[in-house]
Design a protein around this motif. Sequence first.
Motif, mmCIF file in Angstrom:
data_model
loop_
_atom_site.group_PDB
_atom_site.id
_atom_site.type_symbol
_atom_site.label_atom_id
_atom_site.label_comp_id
_atom_site.label_asym_id
_atom_site.label_seq_id
_atom_site.Cartn_x
_atom_site.Cartn_y
_atom_site.Cartn_z
ATOM 1 N N VAL A 179 60.315 -17.633 13.550
ATOM 2 C CA VAL A 179 60.520 -18.607 12.642
ATOM 3 C C VAL A 179 59.530 -18.862 11.732
ATOM 4 O O VAL A 179 59.558 -18.978 10.400
ATOM 5 C CB VAL A 179 61.013 -19.911 13.218
ATOM 6 N N GLY A 180 58.237 -19.175 12.189
ATOM 7 C CA GLY A 180 57.210 -19.457 11.170
ATOM 8 C C GLY A 180 56.725 -18.374 10.130
ATOM 9 O O GLY A 180 56.268 -18.628 9.029
ATOM 10 N N TRP A 181 56.364 -17.343 11.055
ATOM 11 C CA TRP A 181 56.066 -15.996 10.042
ATOM 12 C C TRP A 181 56.950 -15.499 9.188
ATOM 13 O O TRP A 181 56.818 -15.118 8.181
ATOM 14 C CB TRP A 181 55.382 -14.809 11.171
ATOM 15 N N GLY A 182 58.057 -15.810 9.755
ATOM 16 C CA GLY A 182 59.430 -15.337 8.700
ATOM 17 C C GLY A 182 59.438 -16.270 7.556
ATOM 18 O O GLY A 182 59.701 -15.625 6.531
ATOM 19 N N GLY A 183 59.151 -17.269 7.866
ATOM 20 C CA GLY A 183 59.267 -18.491 6.706
ATOM 21 C C GLY A 183 58.165 -18.132 5.878
ATOM 22 O O GLY A 183 58.340 -18.028 4.610
#
Length: 733
Positions: A179-183
């Motif tokens: 979630v975080g690195w994709g964002g």
Amino acid sequence: MVIFSIVSSLTNAASSLIFGVFVIRQNSRNAKNRTYFWFSASVALWSIFYFLWQISKTPDDALFNARGLMLGAIFIPVLYLHHIVAILGKTEQCRKQLIGAYVFAVSSSLFSFTPFFVSGVAPKLSYPFWPNPGFLFHPFLLFWVVVVAYGVKLIFESFRSASGIVRNQMKYILLATIVGWGGGLTNYFLWYDIPIPPYGNILVSAYIVIVAYVIIKYQLMDVRLALTFTSLFLGVYGLVFGIPVLIVLLTQKELELFWGNKWWVIPVLTYAVLSMIGPYIYSRLRLKVENRMLREQRAYQQTLLQASRGMTLVKDMDKLLKLIVHILTKTVKITHARIFLWDPDRKRYESRAVRGVSRQGGVGVVDEDSELVRRLREGKQALVLEELQSQSLASETIIKEMIAHGAALIIPSFIQDRLLGFLVLGEKKSKQLYTESDLDILKTLANQAALAIENCIFLTEFEHQQAHFFQAAKMADLGTMASGIAHQVNNRFNVIKLGAESALMVDFPRIEKQMAANNLEGIRPLIGSLESVYRKIAKNADHGGEIVRRLLDFSRLSEGFGPVNIGDVVASCVRLWECKHPVYDTDLRIEIPDGLARIHGNSGEIEEVLFNLLDNAYDAIKMKEEAWECGKLEKPEHPAKGRITLSAREALRHGRRYVEVTIADSGLGMPEEVRKQVFVPFFTTKATAIKGTGLGLYVIRKMVDAHRGEIELESVYGEGTTFRIFLPATGET
């Protein structure tokens, strides 16, 4: 889109700083906490420059801030990798990779404010100043992708090989990374003129929040809750930071028109108000969401709280322990529950109650010097098996002991600093983890259970002491009966002696004389006389034996409480009383109806009560006769035989059914000053210590109290005394 980027950068900066400081304050010596803090600091640095870049008014300001954010961006991947290997416990295994990553990050940071990383800024989509990459930006981005991919690989490998709470931990981190690195990845498309705005930038905060839960409370939080709370946090604090920024961006000219140089007061006041009400709104929303998502859990926790409050009302130890394990297994829906209590005689903890079945079977005894007991005594905290398994420094011995017990959770019960026992709880049947609120409720339950168990132990010891006290009083009564019963037994022996002497000295010589004369007709009447003598001997021997049996029954230590038939107790009591007193000089009347309700009590103690009151009634009659003879009372012309009436009936009292037992006599009675003191220890109206010690009525009241009954006294001097005893009825007949 610029406004969204401003809000998201502020949210990322705030969440990074808040959670970074929170985590490091929990345990600054733990490598997980330290590496997370530095990772959060690099994200915060990147986010602050990101915000400044978005609100820049000139190309030069925008270029400076864009190069500043690269300083934070360079260290984000390496610090991410470091805190991942710290969480996985693989710092030593990945030392070379970490050193290489740090060398690359430090050397790259030397060029972060040069055109080698950011060559300039230009308008792209709705952004007036978007950075253009320098030639060093491309290897940095490749480094970024490789480090993140390597971290994901480590997490996935650990996830596949782990189980229980460690697997749950890896699930958190893997989810947070995606979630975080994709964002965060969405920020790099416009660098290469790919027209995709950084929609996912705000998701960087999701990584920060979720991993904070992983480090601090991963064993106590459901993934759904973590994501929901993260979304709430981001939404609320996005508004707290975003609304003042929107006011500035959308209404600055209007504010300057009305407020002049003081236009900034409005957004500052708005931010101050939102900062004050933001935590309240977040807390309220979180509570509502938590109550909705954890409705079932809240229900059984409420049941446990109610059960814990009612435990101290249970007086029977075995019933209490069985009740506790029953409530735990049924309410919390766990595979099994077991209670260990300290055995002072064997100096060890023994299983006293168990419900459900453990796959490991369980162990029934725990030694005092076991490592598990030492850990419970020293730490005074609950032990969660999967939490211990996730700790690199956890004792293997304790883990093995918990597995042997089939324990997912062990809750200690303390009385002050003394470990009274502990609860061993299996897994939840739903496979869910024990939450923080579960532990709080179970600790409360364990503490209440400790008080209830201590209360049961005290009551058991008190009842044991009371039984011996009553037995001692009974032995004392036997002593006071000794002279009367000795007289009765002596009479039997005298009859036996006289009969034997008569046979030896009279009947046998006569028979020998008639046999010598060969006079058979003369022998027959002598044999009849001998038969009569032997019958008297046999009858008196039986009577003497009956007296001894009644004394033995009376002196025997009573055993526990149970249903008692008052009629049977009265019959036994009267038989013993008749052994002590001659029945011909007293009119004893027994009025016990058929079908009388039983009481819950100790038959031996009730017999002791009735015997003492009958004995007192007889003494009162004799004292009245003595008062007549010495002139203290006027003697009637035709005095009637003294009368004692023992009766029983059912009665309603305080809304409950009782059996009322009445013993009334026509004896001397008591003046008022004596009536007030008859239940006081060592107070007596009898002349000698042989007749009374003053403990009889005191013990009687104690025995009646032990049966949760009541005793009442009515007495008129010169006319007689009536005792009424009320004992709770069981409903059985």
